[in-house]
Design a protein around this motif. Structure first.
Motif, mmCIF file in Angstrom:
data_model
loop_
_atom_site.group_PDB
_atom_site.id
_atom_site.type_symbol
_atom_site.label_atom_id
_atom_site.label_comp_id
_atom_site.label_asym_id
_atom_site.label_seq_id
_atom_site.Cartn_x
_atom_site.Cartn_y
_atom_site.Cartn_z
ATOM 1 N N THR A 130 -2.204 15.976 -11.255
ATOM 2 C CA THR A 130 -1.430 14.806 -10.849
ATOM 3 C C THR A 130 -1.635 14.561 -9.357
ATOM 4 O OG1 THR A 130 0.243 15.309 -12.509
ATOM 5 C CG2 THR A 130 0.864 13.784 -10.755
ATOM 6 N N ALA A 131 -2.054 13.384 -8.994
ATOM 7 C CA ALA A 131 -2.257 13.061 -7.578
ATOM 8 C C ALA A 131 -0.911 13.049 -6.864
ATOM 9 C CB ALA A 131 -2.929 11.696 -7.449
ATOM 10 N N PRO A 132 -0.876 13.520 -5.633
ATOM 11 C CA PRO A 132 0.385 13.504 -4.894
ATOM 12 C C PRO A 132 0.902 12.081 -4.730
ATOM 13 C CG PRO A 132 -1.480 13.935 -3.428
ATOM 14 C CD PRO A 132 -1.999 14.012 -4.822
ATOM 15 N N ALA A 133 2.209 11.950 -4.860
ATOM 16 C CA ALA A 133 2.814 10.622 -4.723
ATOM 17 C C ALA A 133 2.717 10.146 -3.279
ATOM 18 C CB ALA A 133 4.272 10.686 -5.156
ATOM 19 N N ASP A 134 2.577 8.844 -3.118
ATOM 20 C CA ASP A 134 2.541 8.276 -1.772
ATOM 21 C C ASP A 134 3.870 8.493 -1.060
ATOM 22 O OD1 ASP A 134 -0.037 7.382 -2.032
ATOM 23 O OD2 ASP A 134 0.513 5.338 -2.580
ATOM 24 N N LEU A 135 3.792 8.715 0.242
ATOM 25 C CA LEU A 135 4.981 8.809 1.082
ATOM 26 C C LEU A 135 5.696 7.460 1.053
ATOM 27 C CD1 LEU A 135 6.349 10.767 3.261
ATOM 28 C CD2 LEU A 135 5.212 9.301 4.929
ATOM 29 N N ARG A 136 6.982 7.473 0.760
ATOM 30 C CA ARG A 136 7.756 6.236 0.700
ATOM 31 C C ARG A 136 8.396 5.985 2.070
ATOM 32 N NH1 ARG A 136 11.376 8.071 -4.296
ATOM 33 N NH2 ARG A 136 11.466 9.846 -2.857
ATOM 34 N N VAL A 137 7.923 4.935 2.719
ATOM 35 C CA VAL A 137 8.342 4.643 4.095
ATOM 36 C C VAL A 137 9.323 3.485 4.118
ATOM 37 C CG1 VAL A 137 7.568 3.978 6.402
ATOM 38 C CG2 VAL A 137 6.119 5.446 4.984
ATOM 39 N N GLY A 138 10.429 3.688 4.815
ATOM 40 C CA GLY A 138 11.371 2.617 5.068
ATOM 41 C C GLY A 138 11.133 2.062 6.454
ATOM 42 N N VAL A 139 11.083 0.748 6.593
ATOM 43 C CA VAL A 139 10.819 0.102 7.881
ATOM 44 C C VAL A 139 12.061 -0.646 8.334
ATOM 45 C CG1 VAL A 139 9.378 -1.542 9.137
ATOM 46 C CG2 VAL A 139 8.366 -0.119 7.341
ATOM 47 N N ILE A 140 12.563 -0.273 9.505
ATOM 48 C CA ILE A 140 13.726 -0.935 10.104
ATOM 49 C C ILE A 140 13.236 -1.945 11.126
ATOM 50 C CG2 ILE A 140 15.833 -0.623 11.446
ATOM 51 C CD1 ILE A 140 16.001 2.223 10.380
ATOM 52 N N GLY A 141 13.468 -3.218 10.860
ATOM 53 C CA GLY A 141 13.015 -4.275 11.755
ATOM 54 C C GLY A 141 11.650 -4.772 11.330
ATOM 55 N N VAL A 142 11.578 -6.016 10.856
ATOM 56 C CA VAL A 142 10.299 -6.556 10.394
ATOM 57 C C VAL A 142 9.941 -7.828 11.174
ATOM 58 C CG1 VAL A 142 10.325 -5.511 8.116
ATOM 59 C CG2 VAL A 142 11.501 -7.688 8.452
ATOM 60 N N GLY A 143 10.244 -7.793 12.474
ATOM 61 C CA GLY A 143 9.766 -8.849 13.355
ATOM 62 C C GLY A 143 8.284 -8.637 13.621
ATOM 63 N N MET B 38 6.340 -6.519 15.530
ATOM 64 C CA MET B 38 5.766 -5.184 15.371
ATOM 65 C C MET B 38 6.033 -4.625 13.994
ATOM 66 S SD MET B 38 3.817 -4.159 17.658
ATOM 67 C CE MET B 38 3.631 -2.692 16.669
ATOM 68 N N GLY B 39 7.263 -4.800 13.494
ATOM 69 C CA GLY B 39 7.594 -4.275 12.186
ATOM 70 C C GLY B 39 6.754 -4.896 11.089
ATOM 71 N N ALA B 40 6.541 -6.212 11.175
ATOM 72 C CA ALA B 40 5.702 -6.893 10.175
ATOM 73 C C ALA B 40 4.274 -6.375 10.233
ATOM 74 C CB ALA B 40 5.741 -8.401 10.410
ATOM 75 N N ASP B 41 3.760 -6.139 11.443
ATOM 76 C CA ASP B 41 2.426 -5.554 11.580
ATOM 77 C C ASP B 41 2.361 -4.191 10.899
ATOM 78 O OD1 ASP B 41 1.525 -7.737 12.957
ATOM 79 O OD2 ASP B 41 1.400 -6.752 14.918
ATOM 80 N N HIS B 42 3.411 -3.379 11.086
ATOM 81 C CA HIS B 42 3.427 -2.040 10.485
ATOM 82 C C HIS B 42 3.509 -2.111 8.963
ATOM 83 C CE1 HIS B 42 3.244 0.369 14.019
ATOM 84 N NE2 HIS B 42 4.409 -0.009 14.512
ATOM 85 N N VAL B 43 4.270 -3.064 8.433
ATOM 86 C CA VAL B 43 4.344 -3.226 6.985
ATOM 87 C C VAL B 43 2.954 -3.525 6.423
ATOM 88 C CG1 VAL B 43 5.178 -4.733 5.133
ATOM 89 C CG2 VAL B 43 6.769 -3.918 6.891
ATOM 90 N N THR B 44 2.249 -4.445 7.065
ATOM 91 C CA THR B 44 0.886 -4.765 6.629
ATOM 92 C C THR B 44 -0.030 -3.559 6.778
ATOM 93 O OG1 THR B 44 1.165 -7.084 7.254
ATOM 94 C CG2 THR B 44 -1.092 -6.283 7.035
ATOM 95 N N ARG B 45 0.112 -2.863 7.888
ATOM 96 C CA ARG B 45 -0.737 -1.690 8.171
ATOM 97 C C ARG B 45 -0.556 -0.627 7.089
ATOM 98 N NH1 ARG B 45 0.631 -1.499 12.848
ATOM 99 N NH2 ARG B 45 -1.310 -2.310 13.725
ATOM 100 N N ILE B 46 0.682 -0.285 6.780
ATOM 101 C CA ILE B 46 0.948 0.759 5.789
ATOM 102 C C ILE B 46 0.497 0.318 4.399
ATOM 103 C CG2 ILE B 46 2.798 2.039 4.627
ATOM 104 C CD1 ILE B 46 4.321 1.935 7.327
ATOM 105 N N LEU C 82 10.203 4.312 9.699
ATOM 106 C CA LEU C 82 9.553 3.730 10.867
ATOM 107 C C LEU C 82 10.527 2.735 11.491
ATOM 108 C CD1 LEU C 82 5.859 2.600 11.145
ATOM 109 C CD2 LEU C 82 7.685 1.347 12.282
ATOM 110 N N ILE C 83 10.870 2.956 12.764
ATOM 111 C CA ILE C 83 11.851 2.119 13.458
ATOM 112 C C ILE C 83 11.132 1.134 14.365
ATOM 113 C CG2 ILE C 83 13.761 2.100 15.102
ATOM 114 C CD1 ILE C 83 14.533 4.875 14.102
ATOM 115 N N ALA C 84 11.319 -0.156 14.078
ATOM 116 C CA ALA C 84 10.741 -1.216 14.907
ATOM 117 C C ALA C 84 11.817 -2.238 15.273
ATOM 118 C CB ALA C 84 9.586 -1.889 14.181
#
Length: 345
Positions: free
Chosen positions: A7-20, A22-30, A79-81
Motif C-alpha cells: 500500500t502506497a503511503p497516504a499523502d500528507l493532509r495539509v491545512g492552509v490558513i489564509g488563501v490570499g 501567498m496562501g493561494a500560491d501555496h494551495v496551487t503549489r501543493i 501551513l500558515i499564510a
C-alpha cells in the motif's frame, strides 16, 4: 500461496490558513507540484475567498476558523499564510495539537511573542515549527552558503546585500522597509554566517523622487555580527524597474556574488548595451525556492525529521524579530543600536 499487497503511503493532509496571494500560491503549489501532499482543509477571514478553493482542489473542504482547521482530524500538518499578527497564536495552537507547521514570516510581531513560540515548542518536546524564509532554498543562496561553510571563501569580513522592489503600496513606511524587506537579509545573515546580529545602524540618504512623503527610500542598514563581520543592506523599494536581490560575500580567499542571473544576455548594436529581464515582484524570482521549501517540509515530515535541513526554525524567527526591533529603533537613533536577545532554551 499467499500474496502480499503493498500500500502506497497516504499523502500528507495539509491545512492552509489564509488563501490570499501567498496562501493561494501555496494551495496551487501543493496541489500541482509537491509530491506526497494534498490540501485537505482551508480557511480564510474572507469565507467567499476560501470557498473558491474546493472548486480547484477536489477533496478539499472549508472550515470557519483557524482553530477548527488546526484541530481537524483530516489535517496532518498546517501551513500558515494569514496576516503576521495572527502567527504567534496560530503557531502555538499547532504546537499544542502536535502538528508540524510551516509558518510564513514573521513568526510574531515582536521578540517577546516570538520567544513565547520558542518556549512553547521547547515545552512540547518536539521540533514542529518551520519558518518560511524561502531564500534558504534558492539555488544561489544554497551554493553561497556551502561555499562559506566549506571555507572556500576564507575568513569573511563583509557581506553586501541589495534588496530592490519596483514599487510599494501607499503607506509603506520606513518600519515596513525593515519588517517586510530587510527581514529577509536579516535571516540570510543568520543563515550564511551562523552567528547572531549584535547591533544595527540606519543611514538615511536623501529620498528618491518616487519615495512617499516621509519615506526614506532608498535606505541603508548596517549590521554588525557577534564576531565583528559587517553587513550592508541597501533597500530601494520604489525603483520602478523590477525586483532584484543580490548578495556579495567578501572573504580572504575569494569574493562571491549571487543574484545577477538575467537569463538571456543581449548585446545591442545601438550603444553596446546589454541586459535581460527583471521580474516584477518576488514570486517569479523565488518560485523555485518556494517549491523546494514546501517539498522539503513535506519530505521532512514524511521521514520523521519534521524540519528540513536548510529550513529556518522558531529560534531563527525569534532572532529575526529581535534584530528587526533594533533596526526599527535605529531609524530614529544616531549610531548603532544593540540587539538584545534572551538565552536560547
Amino acid at each position: 500461496m499467499t500474496s502480499t499487497q503493498s500500500t502506497a503511503p497516504a499523502d500528507l493532509r495539509v491545512g492552509v490558513i489564509g488563501v490570499g496571494q501567498m496562501g493561494a500560491d501555496h494551495v496551487t503549489r501543493i496541489s500541482t507540484r509537491t509530491k506526497g501532499a494534498r490540501v485537505s482543509v482551508v480557511t480564510d477571514y474572507l469565507r467567499d475567498k476560501a470557498e473558491e478553493v474546493p472548486g480547484q482542489v477536489p477533496g478539499c473542504r472549508v472550515v470557519d476558523s483557524p482553530e477548527e482547521l488546526i484541530a481537524a482530524e483530516d489535517v496532518d500538518a498546517v501551513l500558515i499564510a494569514s496576516p503576521g499578527r495572527f502567527h504567534k497564536d496560530q503557531t502555538i495552537a499547532c504546537i499544542e495539537h502536535g502538528k508540524p507547521v510551516l509558518c510564513e514570516k514573521p513568526l510574531a510581531m515582536n521578540p517577546e511573542d516570538a520567544y513565547a513560540v520558542v518556549q512553547a515548542e521547547q515545552a512540547s518536546g518536539k521540533a514542529l515549527v518551520s519558518l518560511g524564509f524561502m531564500r534558504r532554498f534558492d539555488a544561489g543562496y544554497a551554493d553561497l552558503k556551502d561555499a562559506i561553510t566549506s571555507g572556500e571563501l576564507g575568513q569573511i569580513s563583509i557581506v553586501n546585500c541589495k534588496h530592490r522592489n519596483a514599487h510599494t503600496l501607499p503607506g509603506f513606511v520606513d518600519s515596513m522597509m525593515v519588517y517586510d524587506s530587510a527581514v529577509h537579509e536579516i535571516d540570510a545573515i543568520h543563515y550564511f554566517l551562523e552567528e547572531p546580529i549584535s547591533a544595527v545602524q540606519a543611514v538615511l540618504p536623501t529620498p528618491g523622487p518616487r519615495a512617499d512623503e516621509g519615506q526614506h527610500d532608498p535606505m541603508l542598514l548596517l549590521f554588525r555580527t557577534a564576531s565583528g563581520i559587517i553587513v550592508t543592506d541597501e533597500l530601494y523599494v520604489n525603483t520602478a524597474s523590477g525586483y532584484e536581490v543580490r548578495t556579495e560575500v567578501v572573504g580572504s580567499a575569494g569574493i562571491a556574488t549571487i543574484g545577477q542571473d538575467s537569463g538571456r544576455v543581449t548585446t545591442h548594436l545601438d550603444g553596446g548595451r546589454w541586459g535581460g529581464s527583471i521580474p516584477e515582484d518576488f514570486r517569479p524570482r523565488f518560485v523555485d525556492a518556494y517549491d523546494r521549501e514546501v517539498q522539503a517540509w513535506v519530505s521532512a515530515i514524511a521521514d520523521g525529521t519534521m524540519i528540513a535541513e536548510r529550513s529556518a526554525t522558531a529560534w531563527d524567527g525569534y532572532l529575526a524579530a529581535a534584530a528587526c526591533e533594533a533596526a526599527e529603533q535605529a531609524l530614529t537613533t544616531t549610531g548603532f543600536v544593540e540587539v538584545t536577545t534572551a538565552e536560547r532554551p
